[in-house]
Write a protein that holds these residues in place. Sequence first.
Motif, mmCIF file in Angstrom:
data_model
loop_
_atom_site.group_PDB
_atom_site.id
_atom_site.type_symbol
_atom_site.label_atom_id
_atom_site.label_comp_id
_atom_site.label_asym_id
_atom_site.label_seq_id
_atom_site.Cartn_x
_atom_site.Cartn_y
_atom_site.Cartn_z
ATOM 1 N N GLU A 1 -12.217 45.414 34.907
ATOM 2 C CA GLU A 1 -12.292 44.109 34.940
ATOM 3 C C GLU A 1 -11.139 43.335 35.147
ATOM 4 O OE1 GLU A 1 -14.426 42.590 31.354
ATOM 5 O OE2 GLU A 1 -16.011 44.629 31.664
ATOM 6 N N ARG A 2 -11.005 42.108 35.610
ATOM 7 C CA ARG A 2 -9.944 41.402 35.563
ATOM 8 C C ARG A 2 -9.174 41.349 34.439
ATOM 9 N NH1 ARG A 2 -7.964 37.894 39.994
ATOM 10 N NH2 ARG A 2 -6.663 37.047 38.596
ATOM 11 N N PHE A 3 -7.819 41.211 34.308
ATOM 12 C CA PHE A 3 -6.979 41.093 33.142
ATOM 13 C C PHE A 3 -6.989 39.754 32.682
ATOM 14 C CE2 PHE A 3 -4.038 41.120 36.777
ATOM 15 C CZ PHE A 3 -3.422 39.954 36.428
ATOM 16 N N ASP A 4 -6.840 39.554 31.442
ATOM 17 C CA ASP A 4 -6.845 38.048 31.029
ATOM 18 C C ASP A 4 -5.270 37.611 31.233
ATOM 19 O OD1 ASP A 4 -6.630 35.683 29.617
ATOM 20 O OD2 ASP A 4 -6.876 36.670 27.505
ATOM 21 N N PRO A 5 -4.913 36.916 32.044
ATOM 22 C CA PRO A 5 -3.584 36.211 32.355
ATOM 23 C C PRO A 5 -2.822 35.934 31.169
ATOM 24 C CG PRO A 5 -5.054 35.065 33.751
ATOM 25 C CD PRO A 5 -5.637 36.019 32.769
ATOM 26 N N ASP A 6 -3.662 35.135 30.086
ATOM 27 C CA ASP A 6 -2.851 34.581 28.885
ATOM 28 C C ASP A 6 -2.439 35.811 27.980
ATOM 29 O OD1 ASP A 6 -2.081 32.432 27.111
ATOM 30 O OD2 ASP A 6 -3.818 33.290 26.052
ATOM 31 N N LEU A 7 -3.353 36.791 28.046
ATOM 32 C CA LEU A 7 -2.817 38.117 27.174
ATOM 33 C C LEU A 7 -1.664 38.844 27.844
ATOM 34 C CD1 LEU A 7 -3.307 40.179 25.141
ATOM 35 C CD2 LEU A 7 -4.910 41.294 26.806
ATOM 36 N N LEU A 8 -1.736 38.950 29.188
ATOM 37 C CA LEU A 8 -0.421 39.592 29.938
ATOM 38 C C LEU A 8 0.878 38.686 29.604
ATOM 39 C CD1 LEU A 8 0.206 41.787 31.869
ATOM 40 C CD2 LEU A 8 -0.093 40.231 33.438
ATOM 41 N N LYS A 9 0.868 37.317 29.694
ATOM 42 C CA LYS A 9 2.081 36.494 29.468
ATOM 43 C C LYS A 9 2.223 36.842 27.844
ATOM 44 C CE LYS A 9 3.495 31.731 29.338
ATOM 45 N NZ LYS A 9 4.532 31.742 28.411
ATOM 46 N N ARG A 10 1.393 36.755 26.917
ATOM 47 C CA ARG A 10 1.898 36.938 25.516
ATOM 48 C C ARG A 10 2.608 38.564 25.288
ATOM 49 N NH1 ARG A 10 -3.407 36.103 22.039
ATOM 50 N NH2 ARG A 10 -4.202 36.771 23.830
ATOM 51 N N VAL A 11 2.139 39.533 26.057
ATOM 52 C CA VAL A 11 2.696 40.704 26.019
ATOM 53 C C VAL A 11 4.035 40.714 26.676
ATOM 54 C CG1 VAL A 11 2.519 43.296 26.735
ATOM 55 C CG2 VAL A 11 0.505 41.942 25.941
ATOM 56 N N ALA A 12 4.050 40.003 27.690
ATOM 57 C CA ALA A 12 5.543 39.946 28.564
ATOM 58 C C ALA A 12 6.434 39.318 27.446
ATOM 59 C CB ALA A 12 5.542 39.322 29.871
ATOM 60 N N ASP A 13 6.042 38.111 26.867
ATOM 61 C CA ASP A 13 6.683 37.207 26.168
ATOM 62 C C ASP A 13 7.146 38.074 24.766
ATOM 63 O OD1 ASP A 13 6.456 35.286 27.647
ATOM 64 O OD2 ASP A 13 5.238 34.120 26.308
ATOM 65 N N GLY A 14 6.316 38.833 24.144
ATOM 66 C CA GLY A 14 6.408 39.916 23.202
ATOM 67 C C GLY A 14 7.852 40.884 23.597
ATOM 68 N N LEU A 15 7.542 41.298 24.580
ATOM 69 C CA LEU A 15 8.363 42.430 24.900
ATOM 70 C C LEU A 15 9.881 41.727 25.318
ATOM 71 C CD1 LEU A 15 6.235 44.282 27.706
ATOM 72 C CD2 LEU A 15 7.033 45.232 25.332
ATOM 73 N N ARG A 16 9.985 40.851 25.845
ATOM 74 C CA ARG A 16 11.154 40.111 26.059
ATOM 75 C C ARG A 16 11.874 39.796 24.569
ATOM 76 N NH1 ARG A 16 8.704 36.448 29.481
ATOM 77 N NH2 ARG A 16 8.205 37.367 31.490
ATOM 78 N N ALA A 17 11.109 39.216 23.822
ATOM 79 C CA ALA A 17 11.443 39.005 22.392
ATOM 80 C C ALA A 17 12.070 40.252 21.719
ATOM 81 C CB ALA A 17 10.504 38.440 21.507
#
Length: 120
Positions: A100-116
């Motif tokens: 299924e297509r990934f949720d772009p909002d979830l992917l952005k939040r994960v990327a932001d969390g990794l950057r933090a």
Amino acid sequence: MTGRRGGRPLVPAYLSTGGVARPSRPHLERLTVLTPDGTPPPVGLPAAEQALLDLLSGGALTLVESAALLRLPVSAVRVLAADLVDRGLVRARAPIPPAERFDPDLLKRVADGLRALKHR
């Protein structure tokens, strides 16, 4: 007997299926995964079905891969595979559906969390 130019066989594809034009299992798709059942083939199995069984002895293949390796049309291999499934010599599994297509909002939040985490 040699093949025609381009390597096409001289025997028409419908002869490899014994003249059968439609598979007994219409749900077999191009990406259906075929695996051998491990049951020894009966004596007198048609040559094309034996060739498909021999091909599958190495592991699982999709219907379209089997057709390419046997140099037969997919429609003919669909008939052969359906007959082998009916005889209990081959198992057919539906193709794995695409993820299924990934949720772009979830992917952005994960990327932001990794950057933090990286900047801590």
